[in-house]
Enzyme design. Structure first.
Site, PDB file in Angstrom:
ATOM      1  N   ASP A 132     -19.062  21.016  32.247  1.00 59.98           N
ATOM      2  CA  ASP A 132     -17.771  21.512  31.788  1.00 59.98           C
ATOM      3  C   ASP A 132     -17.428  20.895  30.433  1.00 59.98           C
ATOM      4  OD1 ASP A 132     -17.472  22.924  34.128  1.00 59.98           O
ATOM      5  OD2 ASP A 132     -16.101  21.487  35.059  1.00 59.98           O
ATOM      6  N   TRP A 133     -16.587  21.614  29.698  1.00 64.19           N
ATOM      7  CA  TRP A 133     -16.114  21.192  28.373  1.00 64.19           C
ATOM      8  C   TRP A 133     -15.644  19.725  28.371  1.00 64.19           C
ATOM      9  CZ3 TRP A 133     -10.539  21.138  26.939  1.00 64.19           C
ATOM     10  CH2 TRP A 133     -10.325  20.916  25.569  1.00 64.19           C
TER      11      TRP A 133
END
Length: 211
Positions: A57-58
């Site tokens: 994830d970011w």
């Protein structure tokens, strides 16, 4: 964009192992302003052949494995798909679990009305399994090691939330106190083990959490 804050942990003719910083996409987003990402930075800074095998994830930092040719990419993708890789994450979670370790076996699905969130759904969700272990207890929160057996989106974040221990700094799932407790999402991919596609050697890489 320079590589500056992307640390190369290991490289050889077939693979790259890097430490992804928080707030960097793994692959380009759909919008034009989301083109800056890990794979683009690598491809533009000496690794034009780099291919993404899996994602973080970011906001999640830590170890990502990349392939440097098509055959390696195919074999590493197979290892991830067949769950032949081993992964461990370090996280800071709100509260104190009664036990020192356990497992969370709750099916998950994407929830369009609250996108990009995912939710536990016993009817429509996909199987998801996480093992957890407390490493350290500190007042309002604890440091845990999380081992995902499956690889669902947001799995570790939703699973820890489901047992009442959301991750610190998690803007999607944490309550106000847990969100305010840390300036970033406290989730870091700290260990990855896989079989080298060319040598057949079992490799294990570790990268300590920056929190």
């Amino acid at each position: 964009m320079p590589l500056s804050n992307v640390q190369i942990i290991h490289q050889d003719a077939a693979v790259l192992v890097v430490n992804k910083p928080t707030l960097l996409l793994s692959v380009p987003g759909r919008a034009d302003d989301n083109k800056d990402c890990l794979i683009t930075r690598l491809q533009e800074n000496g690794y034009p052949e780099a291919r993404i095998v899996h994602r973080l994830d970011w906001e999640t930092s830590g170890i990502i494995l990349l392939a440097r040719d098509a055959d390696t990419h195919r074999e590493l993708s197979r290892q991830f798909h067949d769950r032949e890789t081993e992964k461990a994450y370090t996280a800071l979670a709100w509260g104190q679990p009664e036990l020192d370790s356990g497992s969370i076996d709750l099916p998950l699905r994407y929830d369009p009305p609250t996108k990009p969130r995912h939710v536990v759904d016993h009817e429509l969700g996909k199987h998801a399994l996480t093992f957890w272990r407390v490493l350290e207890r500190c007042g309002d929160w604890c440091r845990v090691e999380l081992t995902p057996i499956t690889g669902r989106s947001h799995q570790l974040r939703v699973h820890m939330l489901s047992i009442g221990h959301p991750l610190l700094g998690d803007g999607l799932y944490a309550h106000e106190q847990a969100l305010a407790a840390w300036p970033r999402l406290c989730l870091h991919a700290s260990m990855l083990s896989f079989t080298h596609p060319q040598t057949g050697e079992r490799l294990r890489f570790e990268c300590p959490a920056p929190f």
